[in-house]
Design a protein around this motif. Structure first.
Motif, short mmCIF file in Angstrom:
data_model
loop_
_atom_site.label_atom_id
_atom_site.label_comp_id
_atom_site.label_asym_id
_atom_site.label_seq_id
_atom_site.Cartn_x
_atom_site.Cartn_y
_atom_site.Cartn_z
N SER A 112 -17.70 10.66 27.65
CA SER A 112 -16.82 10.50 26.64
C SER A 112 -15.83 9.59 27.01
N LEU A 113 -15.22 8.92 26.04
CA LEU A 113 -14.51 7.65 25.99
C LEU A 113 -13.17 7.75 25.00
N PRO A 114 -12.11 7.33 25.39
CA PRO A 114 -11.05 7.08 24.75
C PRO A 114 -11.24 6.01 23.60
N TYR A 115 -10.33 6.06 22.40
CA TYR A 115 -11.00 5.33 21.32
C TYR A 115 -10.39 3.61 21.87
N ARG A 116 -9.49 3.65 22.82
CA ARG A 116 -9.40 2.17 23.01
C ARG A 116 -10.37 1.43 23.65
N SER A 117 -11.11 2.40 24.46
CA SER A 117 -12.13 1.80 25.32
C SER A 117 -13.56 1.41 24.37
N MET A 118 -13.38 2.16 23.17
CA MET A 118 -14.63 1.91 22.41
C MET A 118 -14.20 0.71 21.37
N PHE A 119 -13.00 0.31 21.31
CA PHE A 119 -12.76 -0.75 20.34
C PHE A 119 -12.70 -1.95 21.21
N GLU A 120 -12.92 -2.09 22.51
CA GLU A 120 -12.83 -3.26 23.25
C GLU A 120 -13.47 -4.49 23.02
N THR A 121 -14.92 -4.09 22.25
CA THR A 121 -15.83 -4.96 21.86
C THR A 121 -15.94 -5.04 20.25
N THR A 122 -14.83 -4.76 19.69
CA THR A 122 -14.71 -4.91 18.24
C THR A 122 -15.82 -4.15 17.61
N MET A 123 -15.81 -2.79 17.20
CA MET A 123 -16.70 -2.13 16.71
C MET A 123 -16.88 -2.34 15.45
N ARG A 124 -18.28 -2.14 14.83
CA ARG A 124 -18.56 -2.50 13.41
C ARG A 124 -17.80 -1.49 12.34
N PRO A 125 -17.66 -1.65 11.30
CA PRO A 125 -16.66 -0.62 10.22
C PRO A 125 -17.74 0.51 10.29
N ALA A 126 -18.99 0.34 10.11
CA ALA A 126 -19.68 1.70 9.91
C ALA A 126 -19.49 2.54 11.16
N THR A 127 -19.30 2.09 12.27
CA THR A 127 -19.35 2.87 13.58
C THR A 127 -17.88 3.43 13.66
N VAL A 128 -16.98 2.68 13.03
CA VAL A 128 -15.39 3.19 12.92
C VAL A 128 -15.28 4.55 12.08
N HIS A 129 -16.12 4.23 10.86
CA HIS A 129 -16.15 5.45 9.92
C HIS A 129 -16.90 6.65 10.70
N ARG A 130 -17.90 6.71 11.45
CA ARG A 130 -18.26 7.69 12.11
C ARG A 130 -17.20 8.34 12.85
N LEU A 131 -16.50 7.47 13.65
CA LEU A 131 -15.55 8.23 14.51
C LEU A 131 -14.67 8.75 13.60
N MET A 132 -14.06 8.47 12.47
CA MET A 132 -13.34 9.00 11.57
C MET A 132 -13.92 10.24 10.91
N ASP A 133 -15.19 10.27 10.80
CA ASP A 133 -15.96 11.48 10.35
C ASP A 133 -15.74 12.58 11.42
N ALA A 134 -16.06 12.06 12.57
CA ALA A 134 -15.95 13.09 13.73
C ALA A 134 -14.55 13.81 14.19
N LEU A 135 -13.70 13.02 13.79
CA LEU A 135 -12.10 13.33 13.69
C LEU A 135 -11.92 14.46 12.98
N ALA A 136 -12.34 14.24 11.64
CA ALA A 136 -12.13 14.95 10.53
C ALA A 136 -12.91 16.59 10.76
N VAL A 137 -14.00 16.40 11.21
CA VAL A 137 -14.67 17.42 11.38
C VAL A 137 -13.88 18.52 12.44
N LEU A 138 -13.51 17.60 13.41
CA LEU A 138 -12.69 18.41 14.65
C LEU A 138 -11.38 19.19 13.79
#
Length: 420
Positions: A112-138
């Motif tokens: 697992s990773l905290p969100y800041r570590s995942m954004f260090e390489t400037t994530m693509r918008p589609a990947t960011v949307h998947r993170l939001m989906d995962a948080l909504a499901v939680l």
């Protein structure tokens, strides 16, 4: 005051005894620490090696430490994605006898990773949307079991890859509360906090140059609210269907499966006039169905087979005159389950000629028959009985292969495999 460990597993304190509890967490020597990315926290947090385990250690006052430990235990018992609590350590003192803050210890969530570590390489918008989906499901999962988070944010969440998508895990339950059931106001308050927190965190990322320029932080915080409400409605709404249109129920169950939820059981009620059916799903995490099917029918199958067979069993039970959930005079689910095996499952499997079954065990064969019936229902927009589906299945599917692969591998016996 003596050092005290509060833990449910006696092995955990033994693993943790070698850690330097008489030093403030900020001063722990490097030899005990593990260099892993950490999220933002209002408390001092460190990762440490304890035997073969990697643990997260957080300093906070005794009362909130014990409270959070108990809340995380409750979530663990309910099967909610959250970090695993190991212990609370109290009675800590420094070298001069000065009191030190207690600590809460949780197991590190591997991969697992905290969100800041995942954004260090400037994530693509589609990947960011998947993170939001995962948080909504939680959030939906938490609200379904009556847990109000009280501080939902990206900072309080860990993300882990899950079969090409992302799964979100609660990592901070300090502000959480458990209730028998959440009111609409409690849920909306949680969602509004999430919107504000997430928008603020995204603005922070934008200022640091770690957010893709196409992502609008304010709109993105609002998007999680829309996704949450979409999921919540699909999972909790009551559906009313015309009597006899049971494939509509199956369509709803399939949508829930596609959203990542499994249906443990269904409340199905027929109107007094017999012209409509009301359907309310009850949702659980994966892994439930094998045990449930074995208990109700004696059939021992794979998980996906069990999910499919249980859905068929639930729909069939709703058509039985003696099926009365909650009525002590009604037939028990186990009785109906074994009746379904005798009157539906076995006769259906036996209706397929042995030469046409090939290597399919009874549970897989029945599953394929149900899939075939589903496709017929979708194509014709009407319910198709099992008997007609079997006839069509044999004629249109197995007969085409009986001279090829199935003929070479030989027919099966319906009394072997799948507990039939």
């Amino acid at each position: 005051m003596a050092l005290q460990f509060t833990a449910t597993n006696p092995e955990h304190p033994a693993l943790l005894l070698e850690l330097p509890w008489h030093a403030p967490l900020e001063e722990w020597p490097e030899q005990h620490l593990v260099d892993l990315p950490r999220g933002i926290s209002r408390h001092v947090v460190r990762y440490a090696a304890a035997g073969t385990e990697i643990v997260a250690v957080k300093e906070l006052a005794e009362r909130p430490a014990v409270r959070e430990y108990e809340l995380l235990r409750d979530l663990h018992r309910l099967g909610i994605p959250a970090v695993d609590p190991l212990a609370v350590v109290t009675g800590r003192t420094g070298p001069g006898g000065e009191p030190l803050e207690p600590v809460l210890i949780t197991r590190h969530l591997g991969g697992s990773l905290p969100y800041r570590s995942m954004f260090e390489t400037t994530m693509r918008p589609a990947t960011v949307h998947r993170l939001m989906d995962a948080l909504a499901v939680l959030l939906v999962r938490l609200h379904l079991v009556g847990f109000a988070w009280g501080d939902c944010s990206l900072s309080n969440t860990l993300f882990r890859r899950d079969a090409g998508a992302y799964a979100a895990y609660l990592v901070d339950a300090e502000t959480g509360e458990t209730h028998a059931r959440l009111s609409t106001g409690q849920r909306e308050y949680d969602i509004d906090l999430a919107r504000v927190n997430i928008s603020g965190e995204m603005l922070d990322l934008e200022a640091a140059g770690a957010l893709h320029p196409s992502v609008d932080p304010i709109a993105f915080g609002t998007e999680i609210c829309r996704r949450y409400h979409e999921l919540w409605t699909e999972l909790t709404r009551t559906s009313v269907y015309p009597a006899g249109k049971y494939h509509y129920i199956e369509r709803r169950v399939r949508r829930l499966n596609d959203l990542g939820f499994d249906v443990a059981e269904m409340q199905i009620a027929t109107s007094p006039e017999g012209d409509t059916v009301t359907f309310v799903p009850k949702v659980v995490d994966a892994g439930h169905h094998q045990r449930q099917l074995l208990r109700l029918t004696g059939l021992d199958t794979e998980e996906n087979q069990a999910r499919r067979l249980l859905a068929d069993l639930e729909s069939w039970m709703a058509t039985q005159d003696d099926y009365a959930p909650g009525d002590p005079l009604g037939a028990r689910p186990e009785v109906l389950g074994h009746r379904w095996v005798r009157e539906v499952f076995r006769p259906t499997v036996r209706a397929v000629p042995p030469r046409c079954r090939g290597p399919l065990d009874p549970a897989e064969l029945y599953h394929q028959l149900l899939e075939h019936r589903w496709s017929l229902c979708e194509r014709t927009h009407q319910d198709i009985g099992l008997e007609a589906a079997v006839d069509d299945f044999v004629a249109a599917v197995l007969a085409k292969e009986s001279d090829g692969r199935f003929a070479e591998e030989g027919g099966g016996d319906e009394e072997t495999g799948g507990g039939a």
